[in-house]
Enzyme design. Structure first.
Site, PDB file in Angstrom:
ATOM      1  CB  SER A 129      -0.896   0.018   1.243  1.00 27.17           C
ATOM      2  OG  SER A 129      -1.597   1.251   1.330  1.00 27.17           O
ATOM      3  CE1 TYR A 142      -4.109  -2.060   5.026  1.00 23.80           C
ATOM      4  CE2 TYR A 142      -3.350   0.084   4.269  1.00 23.80           C
ATOM      5  CZ  TYR A 142      -3.830  -1.185   4.002  1.00 23.80           C
ATOM      6  OH  TYR A 142      -4.023  -1.571   2.686  1.00 23.80           O
TER       7      TYR A 142
END
Length: 267
Positions: A129, A142
């Site tokens: 990501s 995250y």
């Protein structure tokens, strides 16, 4: 003979998009799900796999290799979102997120490497990501799990280079998928010291996902990488400013970049 591709988390979102795209391009595609029976209308074949369960991973790899005769490409796509003030997120949820986003891909890589060594060829693509390149407020766990996978890939590439096995990262930005539905998020607690700021950022995160680009952009990137003889270490795909934010982090002083993020999230 068409290449055999295994995609973890292939039942929905980006994984589903990639699977259907590659299937249309003539690849033999297997997706995975913890509960394949829940997706009877899947356009790609789904096998049972839980990335956090080593025995489940090994069984799925063995099933695909036996049925297809080989595994040419593995796409580590299965992942989980998580939001919240780090102070408020239960440690069990933090560990669960790392089990899925970091240890899960490691489990899959370890299970498939012997098969790829036997073939003397293979490609492993880890979906990370753009958030993994920076510590984002209320998305710190995250960011950390995806950032760790980026670094693991860098190390793995050097360790497996003599086996004719390639490995790379693809870091997507925000895409219109159902990730928010399956994401763990700490509740906005009335009276919490983070109530106002976290509530504001959570709303912005959801809006970014809802207005995100079509995941077909990621599918096109994956197709391009599969057809590249010697893939790069890192690829980014997403809106220009999301990709450019990584460049800015490289060139700006730390506190200037931090100020930019604070302004972005209106903190």
């Amino acid at each position: 003979m068409s290449k055999v591709v295994l995609i973890t988390g292939g039942s929905s979102g980006i994984g589903k998009s990639i699977g259907e795209f590659l299937s249309h391009k003539g690849f033999t595609v297997y997706g995975t799900s913890r509960s394949p029976e829940r997706y009877p209308d899947s356009k790609i074949k789904l096998v049972a796999l839980d990335v956090a369960d080593v025995l489940s991973v090994e069984k799925a790899i063995e099933t695909v290799a036996h049925e297809a005769g080989r595994i040419d490409v593995v796409i580590n796509n299965a992942g989980a979102g998580i939001t919240g003030p780090i102070e408020d997120i239960p440690n069990e949820e933090i560990k669960r997120n790392f089990e899925t986003n970091l240890f899960g891909p490691i489990n899959v890589i370890k299970a498939v490497l012997p098969q790829m060594r036997k073939q003397n060829s293979g490609l492993i693509i880890n979906i990370t990501s753009i958030a993994g390149y920076m510590g984002l407020p209320y998305r710190g766990i995250y960011s950390a799990s995806k950032g760790a996978l980026e670094l693991i890939t860098e190390a793995f590439r050097m360790e497996i280079k003599d086996f004719n096995i390639h490995m790379t990262n693809v870091a997507p930005g925000d895409f219109a998928t159902n990730i928010a539905a399956g994401r763990y998020h700490a509740p906005v607690v009335k009276g919490s010291p983070y109530e106002a700021t976290y509530g504001k950022v959570l709303k912005a995160i959801d809006e970014d996902v809802d207005s995100g680009d079509d995941p077909i952009m990621v599918s096109n990137m994956i197709y391009k990488i599969i057809n590249t003889p010697n893939p790069r270490i890192h690829y980014k795909v997403g809106a220009f400013m999301q990709k450019f934010s990584i460049v800015l982090k490289r060139v700006l002083p730390d506190k200037v970049y931090e100020k930019m993020l604070l302004n972005h999230y209106k903190l």
